[in-house]
Motif scaffolding. Structure first.
Motif, PDB file in Angstrom:
ATOM      1  N   UNK A   1     -18.384  12.896 -16.646  1.00 10.96           N
ATOM      2  CA  UNK A   1     -18.542  12.282 -15.277  1.00 10.96           C
ATOM      3  C   UNK A   1     -18.860  13.533 -14.303  1.00 10.96           C
ATOM      4  N   UNK A   2     -19.721  13.213 -13.222  1.00  7.28           N
ATOM      5  CA  UNK A   2     -20.393  14.276 -12.404  1.00  7.28           C
ATOM      6  C   UNK A   2     -19.197  14.026 -11.502  1.00  7.28           C
TER       7      UNK A   2
ATOM      8  N   UNK B   1     -23.473  17.484  -3.562  1.00 12.40           N
ATOM      9  CA  UNK B   1     -23.598  18.933  -4.188  1.00 12.40           C
ATOM     10  C   UNK B   1     -22.517  18.865  -5.494  1.00 12.40           C
ATOM     11  N   UNK B   2     -23.250  19.191  -6.651  1.00 13.15           N
ATOM     12  CA  UNK B   2     -22.610  18.863  -7.754  1.00 13.15           C
ATOM     13  C   UNK B   2     -21.868  19.995  -8.300  1.00 13.15           C
ATOM     14  N   UNK B   3     -20.688  20.000  -8.881  1.00 10.53           N
ATOM     15  CA  UNK B   3     -20.054  21.187  -9.554  1.00 10.53           C
ATOM     16  C   UNK B   3     -20.295  20.999 -10.795  1.00 10.53           C
ATOM     17  N   UNK B   4     -20.060  22.371 -11.808  1.00  9.87           N
ATOM     18  CA  UNK B   4     -20.154  22.490 -13.047  1.00  9.87           C
ATOM     19  C   UNK B   4     -21.684  22.217 -13.503  1.00  9.87           C
ATOM     20  N   UNK B   5     -22.618  22.814 -12.703  1.00 10.99           N
ATOM     21  CA  UNK B   5     -23.866  22.696 -12.962  1.00 10.99           C
ATOM     22  C   UNK B   5     -24.565  23.280 -14.382  1.00 10.99           C
ATOM     23  N   UNK B   6     -23.683  24.219 -14.970  1.00 14.60           N
ATOM     24  CA  UNK B   6     -24.154  24.648 -16.412  1.00 14.60           C
ATOM     25  C   UNK B   6     -23.626  23.936 -17.515  1.00 14.60           C
ATOM     26  N   UNK B   7     -22.927  23.011 -16.966  1.00 16.47           N
ATOM     27  CA  UNK B   7     -22.222  22.255 -18.176  1.00 16.47           C
ATOM     28  C   UNK B   7     -22.653  20.770 -18.317  1.00 16.47           C
ATOM     29  N   UNK B   8     -22.499  20.108 -19.374  1.00 18.62           N
ATOM     30  CA  UNK B   8     -22.739  18.748 -19.781  1.00 18.62           C
ATOM     31  C   UNK B   8     -21.364  18.069 -19.293  1.00 18.62           C
ATOM     32  N   UNK B   9     -21.588  17.177 -18.074  1.00 15.36           N
ATOM     33  CA  UNK B   9     -20.343  16.459 -17.906  1.00 15.36           C
ATOM     34  C   UNK B   9     -20.593  14.971 -18.179  1.00 15.36           C
TER      35      UNK B   9
END
Length: 197
Positions: free
Chosen positions: A24-25, A14-22
């Motif tokens: 490092x995921x 489950x990834x965080x910060x889904x609305x932003x370009x990362x």
């Protein structure tokens, strides 16, 4: 047979910060470990510097489990979660249902040991305040690291979260931000050459 730990193992997907370009995921399993470490640290700061009586081990444990409901809900981005009071209330209800569902998966003889961890109790309110502060610091540190990597996508979030932390009334938060947070802006070489490190 219980699927409790099988569900927890899915936190890594489950990834965080889904609305932003990362650059490092970040998944919620990684995040939860950092929050646990930060919550433990904040509790220790409270106890050693400000005369507190917080169980730092319990703070770490709560931090470790603070996102487990997301194995059912996924990570709802903050702008969506707090878009209006109704969404926030409904999402909190869904989180509560997910926590209770996980609790019900445990064998009967283990349920008591996990009750405080999975189902928040009023008497643990101060511990959860520390975990919430640790969660906020973790988000700030993610922003700092993304900015350090040249990703301006996190610039606004960094300013907003830093302001929220500055307004936090827990003295251990101010202490952490002054003493420990600056190191996250440094490179490895700078960390190694820092005489105060």
């Amino acid at each position: 047979m219980s699927h409790f730990f099988a569900f927890l193992s899915r936190m890594k997907f489950i990834r965080r910060w889904g609305l932003m370009r990362n650059t490092v995921s970040e998944n919620i399993q990684e995040h939860s470990l950092q929050v646990a470490m930060l919550a433990h640290g904040l509790a220790e700061i409270r106890n050693t510097c400000f005369g507190g009586q917080i169980d730092s081990g319990q703070a770490a444990l709560f931090g470790m489990y603070h996102e487990v409901s997301e194995v059912f809900t996924g990570d709802l981005p903050t702008p969506v979660k707090y878009f209006n009071p109704r969404i926030k209330t409904v999402y909190q209800e869904i989180e509560g249902m997910a926590q209770r569902k996980l609790h019900q998966m445990l064998p009967e003889q283990m349920k008591n040991g996990y009750s405080r961890i999975l189902i928040r109790q009023p008497e643990d309110a101060e511990l959860w305040r520390i975990v919430k502060a640790a969660d906020k610091i973790s988000a700030y540190l993610k922003c700092v690291e993304e900015l350090k990597a040249g990703n301006q996508e996190f610039a606004v979030a960094c300013r907003q979260i830093k302001q929220e932390l500055a307004e936090n009334d827990l003295p251990e938060v101010a202490f952490f931000m002054e003493v420990f947070a600056p190191g996250f802006s440094l490179t490895l070489d700078e960390l190694n050459n820092n005489p105060k490190g």
